[in-house]
Design a protein around this motif. Structure first.
Motif, PDB file in Angstrom:
ATOM      1  N   ASP A  34       1.090  12.893   1.649  1.00 50.48           N
ATOM      2  CA  ASP A  34      -0.201  12.944   2.331  1.00 50.48           C
ATOM      3  C   ASP A  34      -0.872  11.583   2.319  1.00 50.48           C
ATOM      4  O   ASP A  34      -0.653  10.758   1.426  1.00 50.48           O
ATOM      5  N   THR A  35      -1.725  11.370   3.318  1.00 53.74           N
ATOM      6  CA  THR A  35      -2.638  10.240   3.317  1.00 53.74           C
ATOM      7  C   THR A  35      -4.036  10.795   3.155  1.00 53.74           C
ATOM      8  O   THR A  35      -4.489  11.609   3.968  1.00 53.74           O
ATOM      9  N   LEU A  36      -4.730  10.408   2.092  1.00 54.96           N
ATOM     10  CA  LEU A  36      -6.060  10.947   1.814  1.00 54.96           C
ATOM     11  C   LEU A  36      -7.073  10.355   2.777  1.00 54.96           C
ATOM     12  O   LEU A  36      -6.891   9.267   3.330  1.00 54.96           O
ATOM     13  N   SER A  37      -8.167  11.073   2.970  1.00 56.91           N
ATOM     14  CA  SER A  37      -9.201  10.618   3.896  1.00 56.91           C
ATOM     15  C   SER A  37      -9.981   9.427   3.346  1.00 56.91           C
ATOM     16  O   SER A  37     -10.663   8.722   4.084  1.00 56.91           O
ATOM     17  N   LEU A  38      -9.862   9.191   2.037  1.00 56.46           N
ATOM     18  CA  LEU A  38     -10.597   8.096   1.418  1.00 56.46           C
ATOM     19  C   LEU A  38     -10.066   6.737   1.865  1.00 56.46           C
ATOM     20  O   LEU A  38      -8.876   6.564   2.081  1.00 56.46           O
ATOM     21  N   SER A  39     -10.969   5.790   2.005  1.00 58.48           N
ATOM     22  CA  SER A  39     -10.557   4.400   2.155  1.00 58.48           C
ATOM     23  C   SER A  39     -11.100   3.629   0.961  1.00 58.48           C
ATOM     24  O   SER A  39     -12.089   4.032   0.334  1.00 58.48           O
ATOM     25  N   CYS A  40     -10.445   2.532   0.633  1.00 58.72           N
ATOM     26  CA  CYS A  40     -10.808   1.771  -0.561  1.00 58.72           C
ATOM     27  C   CYS A  40     -11.071   0.314  -0.217  1.00 58.72           C
ATOM     28  O   CYS A  40     -10.345  -0.292   0.583  1.00 58.72           O
ATOM     29  N   SER A  41     -12.108  -0.235  -0.837  1.00 57.51           N
ATOM     30  CA  SER A  41     -12.385  -1.664  -0.767  1.00 57.51           C
ATOM     31  C   SER A  41     -11.858  -2.319  -2.028  1.00 57.51           C
ATOM     32  O   SER A  41     -12.037  -1.796  -3.137  1.00 57.51           O
ATOM     33  N   LEU A  42     -11.227  -3.455  -1.863  1.00 59.52           N
ATOM     34  CA  LEU A  42     -10.757  -4.259  -2.984  1.00 59.52           C
ATOM     35  C   LEU A  42     -11.343  -5.656  -2.794  1.00 59.52           C
ATOM     36  O   LEU A  42     -11.128  -6.290  -1.764  1.00 59.52           O
ATOM     37  N   SER A  51      -9.924  -6.967   0.688  1.00 56.30           N
ATOM     38  CA  SER A  51      -9.028  -6.219   1.556  1.00 56.30           C
ATOM     39  C   SER A  51      -9.476  -4.763   1.571  1.00 56.30           C
ATOM     40  O   SER A  51     -10.447  -4.387   0.908  1.00 56.30           O
ATOM     41  N   ARG A  52      -8.768  -3.958   2.328  1.00 58.56           N
ATOM     42  CA  ARG A  52      -9.014  -2.512   2.344  1.00 58.56           C
ATOM     43  C   ARG A  52      -7.677  -1.793   2.457  1.00 58.56           C
ATOM     44  O   ARG A  52      -6.683  -2.366   2.919  1.00 58.56           O
ATOM     45  N   PHE A  53      -7.651  -0.546   2.034  1.00 56.99           N
ATOM     46  CA  PHE A  53      -6.415   0.222   2.126  1.00 56.99           C
ATOM     47  C   PHE A  53      -6.724   1.707   2.072  1.00 56.99           C
ATOM     48  O   PHE A  53      -7.814   2.120   1.642  1.00 56.99           O
ATOM     49  N   ARG A  54      -5.787   2.488   2.517  1.00 62.28           N
ATOM     50  CA  ARG A  54      -5.853   3.940   2.417  1.00 62.28           C
ATOM     51  C   ARG A  54      -5.030   4.398   1.219  1.00 62.28           C
ATOM     52  O   ARG A  54      -4.087   3.719   0.798  1.00 62.28           O
ATOM     53  N   ILE A  55      -5.362   5.560   0.693  1.00 65.13           N
ATOM     54  CA  ILE A  55      -4.607   6.123  -0.414  1.00 65.13           C
ATOM     55  C   ILE A  55      -3.536   7.065   0.129  1.00 65.13           C
ATOM     56  O   ILE A  55      -3.837   8.020   0.854  1.00 65.13           O
ATOM     57  N   HIS A  56      -2.287   6.763  -0.198  1.00 64.32           N
ATOM     58  CA  HIS A  56      -1.166   7.614   0.179  1.00 64.32           C
ATOM     59  C   HIS A  56      -0.588   8.236  -1.092  1.00 64.32           C
ATOM     60  O   HIS A  56      -0.441   7.559  -2.104  1.00 64.32           O
ATOM     61  N   GLU A  57      -0.267   9.501  -1.025  1.00 65.58           N
ATOM     62  CA  GLU A  57       0.408  10.181  -2.129  1.00 65.58           C
ATOM     63  C   GLU A  57       1.748  10.683  -1.611  1.00 65.58           C
ATOM     64  O   GLU A  57       1.832  11.714  -0.934  1.00 65.58           O
ATOM     65  N   ARG A  58       2.803   9.906  -1.895  1.00 64.96           N
ATOM     66  CA  ARG A  58       4.122  10.206  -1.356  1.00 64.96           C
ATOM     67  C   ARG A  58       5.192   9.906  -2.403  1.00 64.96           C
ATOM     68  O   ARG A  58       5.052   8.970  -3.187  1.00 64.96           O
ATOM     69  N   VAL A  59       6.261  10.678  -2.377  1.00 63.53           N
ATOM     70  CA  VAL A  59       7.422  10.404  -3.226  1.00 63.53           C
ATOM     71  C   VAL A  59       8.674  10.761  -2.431  1.00 63.53           C
ATOM     72  O   VAL A  59       8.700  11.772  -1.707  1.00 63.53           O
TER      73      VAL A  59
END
Length: 376
Positions: free
Chosen positions: A172-180, A255-263
């Motif tokens: 899944d790709t979560l709806s959250l976005s992250c700032s770094l 930068s910015r990125f999306r959170i992915h939860e994958r295996v």
């Protein structure tokens, strides 16, 4: 070119795997599509178990010399401590978390690889892959073909080698976005701990580096592509400490990125094996990503070395099974931390009250420290 192993991807995972294989006497070549190594400080934490594993290739001491060892990890709400997490009781020689920018980690690993007689071919992209009874054959965009006994895919979440080998990585790709954002400040932030601020406005991670700068990570609704000084200041003022009123004086990088939860469904397809982000990706909560990948790298190198020496490749199946199981556990930990940080806003005061109760349990805080350190 004919080698024992071709490694695709010269990030920390590929470099560590290649160094371990070279140290064991195997012929290895790394190919990477970039003309030079990345110079942005994406992953920035090396945990205790990872330092233990990296002793095998003789880089742990150098990493510690260049990084910032921290013994305290705190969950806070503004200036109030919610949960103190100490690394002082870890069952390890390394009773700390090491803050070190990824380019520095990569350079240490590259230096060690070169010492061992290894090399990186740049810029080269893998565009074709076949396997037969004789080995694996990797075609590069230059037209060159590398013949090898095995191929290590360490080329990231969008791995070309994984796709060429027909392996899948669902999730899944979560709806959250992250700032770094890496910043410099005038006062107000502690250089002695990694702090997770669980404020009513949302999560903010503040972590110091050895050069006096700080890393901010925030989960937000719509992260800007290029965070500026005003944005970084807003994050600190809204979510960080109030005492000392830290003032941002410079944005070093953002930068910015999306959170992915994958295996990946499997870590092995014949002579092709996955490691690092090519095999798993998840939330940055707890700083687990690069650490899990580096542990993959050393475990896979050991399994490959055994297979090459004995002709018995059962160790590769064991690597694939055990490393995937470990990834599932780490993803679950990162998922729980992410969900805890992002409960609905009305529930956050109750969450923080519960966390203050948890702080009274020494076994709970010690257990969290061991999980974060990769030692549980």
């Amino acid at each position: 070119m004919n080698v024992d192993i071709v490694v695709v991807g010269a990030g920390p995972v590929g470099l560590a795997a290649a160094a371990a294989l070279r140290q064991d006497g195997h012929s290895v070549v790394i190919v990477d599509k970039l003309a030079a190594g990345a110079n942005t400080s994406r992953a920035a934490v090396v945990h205790a178990r990872t330092l233990e594993v990296l002793e095998q290739i003789g880089v742990s001491k150098r990493l510690i010399e260049l990084g910032l060892p921290l013994q305290d990890f705190a969950i806070r709400e503004g200036d109030r401590m919610l949960v103190p997490v100490s690394m002082r009781e870890l069952p390890s020689e390394y009773q700390f978390t090491l803050m070190i920018p990824q380019p520095v980690t990569e350079q240490v690993l590259l230096d060690r690889l070169i010492e061992l007689g290894g090399e990186v071919l740049r810029p080269r992209s893998a565009v074709g892959l076949t396997q037969d009874a004789e080995g694996a054959h990797v075609t590069l965009d230059s037209g060159e073909v590398i013949d090898a006994q095995y191929v290590v895919a360490a080329d990231g979440m969008h791995s070309t080698v994984r796709e060429l080998a027909g392996m899948k990585m669902p999730g899944d790709t979560l709806s959250l976005s992250c700032s770094l954002v890496d910043i410099r400040v005038d006062g107000g932030l502690s250089a002695d701990e990694v702090a997770l601020y669980f404020g009513s406005a949302g999560l903010l991670v503040v972590a110091p580096f050895a050069d006096g700068s700080f890393r901010l990570v925030a989960e937000v609704a719509d992260a800007p592509e290029h965070p500026d000084l005003a944005y970084a200041q807003h994050l600190l003022s809204e979510r960080g400490p109030h005492a000392g009123a830290p003032k941002v004086t410079e944005v070093v990088w953002g930068s910015r990125f999306r959170i992915h939860e994958r295996v990946a469904d499997t870590y092995r397809a014949g002579r092709v094996l996955l490691a690092g982000d090519a095999a798993h990706t998840h939330s940055p909560a707890g700083g687990q990503g690069m650490n899990l990948g580096l542990r993959d790298a050393i475990a896979l190198a050991n399994a490959l070395s055994l297979a090459l020496k004995t002709g018995d490749d059962s160790a590769l199946d064991q690597y694939a099974e055990e490393s995937r199981a470990q990834a599932v556990r780490v993803i679950a930990l990162a998922h729980r931390l992410t969900r805890l940080a992002n409960v609905p806003r009305p529930v956050r005061p109750l969450r923080n009250a519960v966390l203050r109760l948890v702080a009274g349990s020494h076994s709970a805080t010690r257990g969290l420290a061991e999980q974060l350190a990769g030692l549980s």
